[in-house]
Design an enzyme around this catalytic site. Structure first.
Site, short mmCIF file in Angstrom:
data_model
loop_
_atom_site.label_atom_id
_atom_site.label_comp_id
_atom_site.label_asym_id
_atom_site.label_seq_id
_atom_site.Cartn_x
_atom_site.Cartn_y
_atom_site.Cartn_z
N THR A 94 0.86 -1.18 0.00
CA THR A 94 0.00 0.00 0.00
C THR A 94 0.89 1.23 0.00
O THR A 94 1.60 1.50 0.98
CB THR A 94 -0.93 0.01 1.22
OG1 THR A 94 -1.71 -1.19 1.22
CG2 THR A 94 -1.87 1.21 1.17
N LYS A 169 -7.65 1.31 -1.87
CA LYS A 169 -7.16 0.72 -0.62
C LYS A 169 -6.97 1.79 0.46
O LYS A 169 -7.33 1.58 1.63
CB LYS A 169 -5.84 0.00 -0.88
CG LYS A 169 -5.11 -0.52 0.37
CD LYS A 169 -5.90 -1.60 1.09
CE LYS A 169 -5.19 -2.07 2.37
NZ LYS A 169 -3.96 -2.82 2.10
N LYS A 235 -0.35 5.05 8.67
CA LYS A 235 0.42 5.25 7.44
C LYS A 235 -0.52 5.47 6.25
O LYS A 235 -0.34 6.41 5.47
CB LYS A 235 1.32 4.04 7.17
CG LYS A 235 2.06 4.10 5.83
CD LYS A 235 2.85 2.83 5.57
CE LYS A 235 2.01 1.69 5.09
NZ LYS A 235 1.63 1.80 3.66
#
Length: 267
Positions: A94, A169, A235
């Protein structure tokens, strides 16, 4: 077993069970900076490459699941030039959408197909073969990658060009974090009103206020117990903050997620 020769880089808590699922259907080669990370897969029958370059040279399909943008670019700078024309790189990390776009450009220069393919479901989903795979890339690359993705994924969706999978995502993970933050506020409100926490959690799980984020939050004794997961969600939430347009409405998801994540990761 299919003749597609697969490889995997990023043998972590999520990557390792993904690689195991791939190995059930395809010959598998793995590589890691720490050789001991490959030991369990090697014992199960995977080949261990002596280098990134050797892995790239010997595989038709390589899955990449390292942690951050810098690691992705560092690994791809070595891996992609070694891959054979016509092979495929699947980016399961990701990262920023523009990082996925940069990897696709690097792949194109080497005649390698590329699919931006972050996943949802974690280690349990990988072990069960029920992950969601959020894909960005050309339709031909998606079709080439799909047989391998089906070894660990149930819902496999092409969302657009390279980078589209990352966008989906990142939004998904920020929503998960925001739901956990709202779950914290809801349970605190219940406690302030004298409602027993366990009973309220059971009720919400069966009612219209339920969400996966609520279910996860209700299982943990306090926010710090979710520290590892919160660091990954933080994150991804900060990645969303980097790519969102500058309107207040679009920032609502980020601002809802941040307080809980900062509390869960506070040192």
């Amino acid at each position: 077993m299919s003749g597609i020769r697969t490889g995997f880089v990023g043998i972590g808590s999520q990557g390792e069970p993904m690689a195991r699922r791939m190995m059930q259907r395809f010959p598998l080669t793995v590589w890691a900076r720490r050789p001991e990370a490959c030991a369990a897969l090697a014992q199960a029958g995977a080949q261990v490459a002596g280098s990134l370059e050797a892995l790239g040279q010997g595989c038709d399909h390589v899955g990449l699941c390292v942690v951050n943008d810098a690691d992705v670019l560092e690994v791809c700078a070595r891996l992609v030039p070694a891959m054979r024309p016509g092979s495929l790189l699947a980016l399961h990390s990701t990262v920023l959408p523009q990082t996925a776009e940069a990897v696709e450009r690097l792949c194109t220069e080497s005649g390698v197909a590329m699919v931006d393919a972050p996943v949802s479901g974690g280690a349990p989903g990988a072990e069960a073969g029920t992950m969601t795979v959020m894909c960005g890339g050309a339709e031909a690359a998606f079709a080439q990658a799909r047989p391998v993705f089906e070894s660990f994924g149930r819902l496999i969706v092409l969302l657009g060009a390279a980078g589209a999978g990352q966008k989906a995502k990142i939004v998904n993970n920020a929503l998960m974090a925001a739901n956990m933050g709202l779950a914290q506020a809801a349970l605190q409100a219940g406690e302030a009103l004298g409602v027993e926490r366990g009973a309220l959690a059971e009720l919400v799980a069966a009612s219209s206020g339920r969400s996966f984020g609520f279910e996860v939050y209700a299982r943990i004794p306090e926010p710090r117990a979710f520290e590892h997961g919160a660091r990954m969600l933080l994150k991804d939430t900060e990645l969303l903050a980097q790519i969102l347009p500058g309107s207040q409405d679009s920032a609502t998801l980020v601002e809802t997620a941040r307080p809980f994540l900062h509390l869960a990761t506070a040192t």
